[in-house]
Design a protein around this motif. Structure first.
Motif, PDB file in Angstrom:
ATOM      1  N   SER A   5      36.457  36.795  37.702  1.00 12.10           N
ATOM      2  CA  SER A   5      37.059  36.260  38.917  1.00 12.10           C
ATOM      3  C   SER A   5      38.048  35.152  38.584  1.00 12.10           C
ATOM      4  O   SER A   5      37.831  34.382  37.647  1.00 12.10           O
ATOM      5  CB  SER A   5      35.969  35.695  39.832  1.00 12.10           C
ATOM      6  OG  SER A   5      35.074  36.712  40.171  1.00 12.10           O
ATOM      7  N   CYS A   6      39.102  35.079  39.372  1.00  9.43           N
ATOM      8  CA  CYS A   6      40.112  34.035  39.195  1.00  9.43           C
ATOM      9  C   CYS A   6      39.496  32.672  39.499  1.00  9.43           C
ATOM     10  O   CYS A   6      38.670  32.541  40.394  1.00  9.43           O
ATOM     11  CB  CYS A   6      41.282  34.322  40.133  1.00  9.43           C
ATOM     12  SG  CYS A   6      42.591  33.088  40.040  1.00  9.43           S
ATOM     13  N   GLU A   7      39.930  31.672  38.725  1.00 14.25           N
ATOM     14  CA  GLU A   7      39.420  30.312  38.950  1.00 14.25           C
ATOM     15  C   GLU A   7      40.019  29.668  40.188  1.00 14.25           C
ATOM     16  O   GLU A   7      39.518  28.667  40.676  1.00 14.25           O
ATOM     17  CB  GLU A   7      39.783  29.418  37.746  1.00 14.25           C
ATOM     18  CG  GLU A   7      38.959  29.656  36.516  1.00 14.25           C
ATOM     19  CD  GLU A   7      39.453  28.802  35.352  1.00 14.25           C
ATOM     20  OE1 GLU A   7      39.927  27.679  35.589  1.00 14.25           O
ATOM     21  OE2 GLU A   7      39.382  29.279  34.207  1.00 14.25           O
ATOM     22  N   TYR A   8      41.140  30.213  40.673  1.00 15.36           N
ATOM     23  CA  TYR A   8      41.884  29.529  41.721  1.00 15.36           C
ATOM     24  C   TYR A   8      41.855  30.241  43.068  1.00 15.36           C
ATOM     25  O   TYR A   8      42.294  29.710  44.061  1.00 15.36           O
ATOM     26  CB  TYR A   8      43.330  29.327  41.272  1.00 15.36           C
ATOM     27  CG  TYR A   8      43.396  28.537  39.982  1.00 15.36           C
ATOM     28  CD1 TYR A   8      43.274  27.154  39.997  1.00 15.36           C
ATOM     29  CD2 TYR A   8      43.519  29.192  38.757  1.00 15.36           C
ATOM     30  CE1 TYR A   8      43.282  26.437  38.817  1.00 15.36           C
ATOM     31  CE2 TYR A   8      43.531  28.477  37.569  1.00 15.36           C
ATOM     32  CZ  TYR A   8      43.418  27.092  37.606  1.00 15.36           C
ATOM     33  OH  TYR A   8      43.414  26.385  36.444  1.00 15.36           O
ATOM     34  N   CYS A   9      41.372  31.481  43.093  1.00 10.99           N
ATOM     35  CA  CYS A   9      41.323  32.197  44.363  1.00 10.99           C
ATOM     36  C   CYS A   9      40.230  33.259  44.269  1.00 10.99           C
ATOM     37  O   CYS A   9      39.469  33.291  43.317  1.00 10.99           O
ATOM     38  CB  CYS A   9      42.691  32.833  44.681  1.00 10.99           C
ATOM     39  SG  CYS A   9      43.077  34.251  43.639  1.00 10.99           S
ATOM     40  N   GLU A  10      40.209  34.161  45.242  1.00 10.76           N
ATOM     41  CA  GLU A  10      39.170  35.181  45.285  1.00 10.76           C
ATOM     42  C   GLU A  10      39.555  36.436  44.507  1.00 10.76           C
ATOM     43  O   GLU A  10      38.838  37.423  44.539  1.00 10.76           O
ATOM     44  CB  GLU A  10      38.896  35.568  46.751  1.00 10.76           C
ATOM     45  CG  GLU A  10      38.435  34.411  47.629  1.00 10.76           C
ATOM     46  CD  GLU A  10      37.120  33.815  47.145  1.00 10.76           C
ATOM     47  OE1 GLU A  10      36.159  34.571  46.993  1.00 10.76           O
ATOM     48  OE2 GLU A  10      37.084  32.595  46.894  1.00 10.76           O
ATOM     49  N   ILE A  39      46.050  38.808  34.328  1.00 12.63           N
ATOM     50  CA  ILE A  39      46.817  38.353  35.486  1.00 12.63           C
ATOM     51  C   ILE A  39      45.988  38.561  36.753  1.00 12.63           C
ATOM     52  O   ILE A  39      45.454  39.644  36.985  1.00 12.63           O
ATOM     53  CB  ILE A  39      48.159  39.113  35.588  1.00 12.63           C
ATOM     54  CG1 ILE A  39      48.993  38.853  34.324  1.00 12.63           C
ATOM     55  CG2 ILE A  39      48.932  38.681  36.836  1.00 12.63           C
ATOM     56  CD1 ILE A  39      50.299  39.614  34.278  1.00 12.63           C
ATOM     57  N   CYS A  40      45.865  37.510  37.530  1.00 17.76           N
ATOM     58  CA  CYS A  40      45.105  37.598  38.781  1.00 17.76           C
ATOM     59  C   CYS A  40      45.810  38.551  39.737  1.00 17.76           C
ATOM     60  O   CYS A  40      47.013  38.433  39.956  1.00 17.76           O
ATOM     61  CB  CYS A  40      44.981  36.215  39.409  1.00 17.76           C
ATOM     62  SG  CYS A  40      44.223  36.279  41.040  1.00 17.76           S
ATOM     63  N   ASP A  41      45.057  39.493  40.293  1.00 21.77           N
ATOM     64  CA  ASP A  41      45.687  40.479  41.177  1.00 21.77           C
ATOM     65  C   ASP A  41      45.976  39.910  42.561  1.00 21.77           C
ATOM     66  O   ASP A  41      46.552  40.569  43.407  1.00 21.77           O
ATOM     67  CB  ASP A  41      44.831  41.754  41.273  1.00 21.77           C
ATOM     68  CG  ASP A  41      43.451  41.508  41.873  1.00 21.77           C
ATOM     69  OD1 ASP A  41      43.144  40.354  42.246  1.00 21.77           O
ATOM     70  OD2 ASP A  41      42.679  42.481  41.959  1.00 21.77           O
ATOM     71  N   ASN A  42      45.586  38.663  42.775  1.00 16.94           N
ATOM     72  CA  ASN A  42      45.853  38.050  44.075  1.00 16.94           C
ATOM     73  C   ASN A  42      46.929  36.963  43.988  1.00 16.94           C
ATOM     74  O   ASN A  42      47.950  37.042  44.638  1.00 16.94           O
ATOM     75  CB  ASN A  42      44.549  37.496  44.644  1.00 16.94           C
ATOM     76  CG  ASN A  42      44.726  36.970  46.054  1.00 16.94           C
ATOM     77  OD1 ASN A  42      45.243  37.674  46.919  1.00 16.94           O
ATOM     78  ND2 ASN A  42      44.335  35.741  46.278  1.00 16.94           N
ATOM     79  N   CYS A  43      46.699  35.963  43.145  1.00 17.39           N
ATOM     80  CA  CYS A  43      47.655  34.853  43.092  1.00 17.39           C
ATOM     81  C   CYS A  43      48.609  34.947  41.908  1.00 17.39           C
ATOM     82  O   CYS A  43      49.588  34.213  41.844  1.00 17.39           O
ATOM     83  CB  CYS A  43      46.918  33.514  43.069  1.00 17.39           C
ATOM     84  SG  CYS A  43      46.097  33.148  41.494  1.00 17.39           S
ATOM     85  N   GLY A  44      48.348  35.834  40.960  1.00 14.88           N
ATOM     86  CA  GLY A  44      49.266  36.018  39.844  1.00 14.88           C
ATOM     87  C   GLY A  44      49.096  35.027  38.711  1.00 14.88           C
ATOM     88  O   GLY A  44      49.883  35.024  37.768  1.00 14.88           O
TER      89      GLY A  44
HETATM   90 ZN   LIG Z   1      43.944  34.084  41.630  1.00 14.10          ZN
END
Ligand SMILES: [Zn+2]
Length: 83
Positions: A5-10, A39-44
């Motif tokens: 999981s991304c540290e900065y978003c979901e 690469i985070c698939d939400n925030c990049g």
């Molecule tokens: Zn993210």
């Protein structure tokens, strides 16, 4: 390597092969080719696996014998000045 999981978003951090990625190291810039970047698939947000950072360290400290050396153009990104 990634998939956590991304540290900065979901979002979820997905592995993506990047052709060229430039890393800033305390002794300069290092470019790696064909790097599996997370690469985070939400925030990049980009994540680098510890083995990648270790490789950057090796090359920057002259132990990893790079395949070749390329000059890297460096510029400031200042919005609105280019007209
Ligand atoms: Zn993210």
């Amino acid at each position: 390597m990634y998939g956590y999981s991304c540290e900065y978003c979901e979002g979820t951090v997905k592995e993506r092969m990047v052709e060229k990625e430039v890393f800033k190291h305390k002794s300069g810039f290092v470019m790696l080719e064909n790097v599996p970047v997370g690469i985070c698939d939400n925030c990049g947000y980009r994540y680098y696996h510890s083995t990648i950072l270790k490789r950057v360290d090796e090359i920057a400290e002259d132990k990893g014998s790079p395949k070749r050396t390329e000059p890297i153009p460096v510029a400031q990104y200042i919005y609105g000045l280019a007209s």
